[in-house]
Design an enzyme around this catalytic site. Structure first.
Site, short mmCIF file in Angstrom:
data_model
loop_
_atom_site.label_atom_id
_atom_site.label_comp_id
_atom_site.label_asym_id
_atom_site.label_seq_id
_atom_site.Cartn_x
_atom_site.Cartn_y
_atom_site.Cartn_z
N GLN A 1 82.51 -38.63 -27.60
CA GLN A 1 82.46 -40.01 -27.14
C GLN A 1 82.55 -40.11 -25.62
OE1 GLN A 1 85.22 -41.22 -30.81
NE2 GLN A 1 85.07 -42.82 -29.30
N LEU B 1 83.16 -47.01 -24.84
CA LEU B 1 82.86 -45.69 -25.37
C LEU B 1 82.93 -45.67 -26.89
CD1 LEU B 1 84.69 -43.29 -22.89
CD2 LEU B 1 82.27 -43.85 -23.00
N ASP B 2 83.74 -46.54 -27.48
CA ASP B 2 83.77 -46.63 -28.93
C ASP B 2 82.45 -47.18 -29.47
OD1 ASP B 2 86.21 -45.53 -29.54
OD2 ASP B 2 87.30 -47.40 -29.36
N ASP B 3 81.99 -48.27 -28.89
CA ASP B 3 80.73 -48.84 -29.35
C ASP B 3 79.56 -47.90 -29.07
OD1 ASP B 3 82.34 -50.98 -29.90
OD2 ASP B 3 80.96 -52.48 -29.15
N GLY C 1 79.67 -45.04 -31.42
CA GLY C 1 79.20 -45.43 -32.74
C GLY C 1 77.69 -45.50 -32.81
#
Length: 462
Positions: free
Chosen positions: A221, A189-191, A194
């Site tokens: 996110q 979810l971070d990638d 982003g």
């Protein structure tokens, strides 16, 4: 250097976002990954940090992820930080200090985009929310990448990778039938957040180009995990059917013994569809083979040398192969164990059989000829880490450049360039910032490369 002189007009270089200035207030992964993409595409990304012990950016730079065990941690030798902050400049400002906040506002006044990924109330407490900043720069693009967005019942909640992943539904999708939810091994979810953040910036930039108006982009996110849930969401919205891993395993097979014969989220169930052990039998010696139809199965029989067992009637058609999948997999693996995974994949591909080696991270970085051909990694020198390979964007344009060009910055490396060259501070004013806790923590020794500018106006030689 004036703000206008420091920019380059779009189209004057080979990078699509040249001329766009981004103030990066983000940390951990999602925000920095989004700004990394923007920086690779040519945007001038200025990362605002605070190196005091216990601050979010201090902790971000000190993380041990990827750092060799023999290296003593410091602010400039974190591989974790360096990998996600390539193509950026670093400026140190204390946002809890009135002068630090004032300098940030001056920077935002000559910028195009602000990105932050704190929880929804942090920036408002610092008087740095969208409503406050649009008074400084009416057409500013302000992108927030919080876990749950800035609206709704749960918007103040705090999450990290595992908890956000659980809420998104991804954790439930991952795991073997009958076993507890496994979750994904990386905070995707971070990638994904982003990537969506970078898309949001470019969308808002286009909107501003067309209308002259800035805006606040509020990105969740956890919401970005919907795209990673694939057909499981479609099954719920269209069929009203709840996901159960017993019927829809997310592993190597399209069907697990003893589970319902239902169409899988990846499409119709087929066999063979698995990862098979290969020579020499080590931990990562596997090759994935999938036969989508009877024609591909017959092609695989040819690759295997037309063994007698493969011509048995029970393996002639797909439904029967699924019924006898255990035996089928044993027979195929008895053959695959005699071949190295790359050779096996090449033989299958030559015959039109979808097969690929199971690659580790080491395989991808050091051995993958396709990634090497497409120049997915660029080696750049880093003052604190030495030469380091940075991954490039996974696309190429015939008229734009998408490779990394500058290693991640040292902490405060661009203080003079930005604060004096862009904002017009005098050398004395810059030096005062190192002494009044607005540009550098009072109780933290100044890095050697910053000593000259920190001494300016103090009576010490510079």
């Amino acid at each position: 250097m004036s703000p206008e002189q420091s920019r380059r007009s779009p189209g004057s270089g080979a990078r699509a976002l040249e001329g766009v200035r981004v103030v990066d207030l983000s940390w951990v992964r999602a925000g920095p990954w989004g700004t990394r993409i923007l920086g690779t595409l040519g945007a001038e990304v200025i990362k605002v940090e605070w190196p005091a012990h216990g601050s979010v950016h201090h902790n971000d730079r000190y993380t041990n992820t990827g750092r060799p065990e023999h290296i003593e941690p410091n602010l400039n030798n974190s591989h974790w930080f360096s990998e996600k902050n390539v193509n950026k400049r670093s400026v140190t400002l204390n946002l809890r200090n009135p002068r630090g906040r004032e300098l940030l506002k001056r920077l935002i006044a000559v910028s195009d985009v602000v990105i932050e990924n704190f929880t929804s109330r942090v920036m408002q407490r610092w008087e740095l929310g969208y409503e406050q900043l649009r008074e400084i720069k009416p057409d500013i693009i302000y992108v927030s990448l919080s876990a749950l967005g800035h609206t709704g019942r749960d918007h103040p909640f705090r999450t990290y990778g595992p908890s956000a992943q659980a809420l998104s539904g991804m954790t439930f999708l991952s795991g073997l039938p009958g076993e507890p939810p496994a979750g994904w091994g990386w905070s995707y979810l971070d990638d994904t957040g982003g990537i969506y953040g970078a898309i949001a910036v470019m969308t808002a930039l286009h909107h501003r180009h067309m209308t002259g108006r800035g805006q606040h982009v509020d990105l969740s996110q956890v919401g970005s995990g919907i795209a990673l849930s694939g057909a499981a969401i479609l099954d719920a919205t269209v069929n009203g059917r709840a996901m159960r891993r017993e019927g829809f395993p997310p592993g190597n097979r399209t069907h697990w013994p003893g589970t319902p014969l239902l169409d899988n989220y990846r499409g119709p169930m087929v066999a063979p569809h698995n990862a098979y052990r290969t020579a020499p039998g080590g931990y990562n010696d596997w090759c994935a083979i999938v036969c989508r139809d009877d024609e591909q199965w017959r092609a695989l029989i040819g690759v295997m040398g037309d063994p007698e067992w493969a011509r048995a009637p029970r393996f002639a058609e797909n439904d029967s192969r699924i019924e006898h999948q255990e035996e089928l997999d044993r027979q195929i693996e008895a053959w695959t164990q005699g071949l190295e995974k790359y050779e096996l994949a090449e033989r299958c591909q030559a015959a039109g059989v979808p097969a690929m080696p199971v690659q580790s991270n080491e395989d991808r970085v050091r051995r993958d000829p396709q990634l090497r051909h497409r120049e997915m990694f660029t080696e750049l020198p880093h003052a604190g880490l030495g030469p380091m390979g940075y991954q490039n964007l996974p696309f190429r344009g015939s008229a734009i450049e998408t490779s990394s060009r500058r290693a991640a910055p040292l902490i405060g490396e661009h203080n003079r360039e930005v604060l004096c060259g862009l904002l017009g501070l005098s050398e004395q004013e810059l030096g005062e910032g190192y002494r009044d806790d607005s540009i550098w923590p009072e109780n933290l020794p100044v890095e050697p490369y910053l000593e000259a500018e920190a001494a300016a106006g103090s009576g010490a030689s510079s």
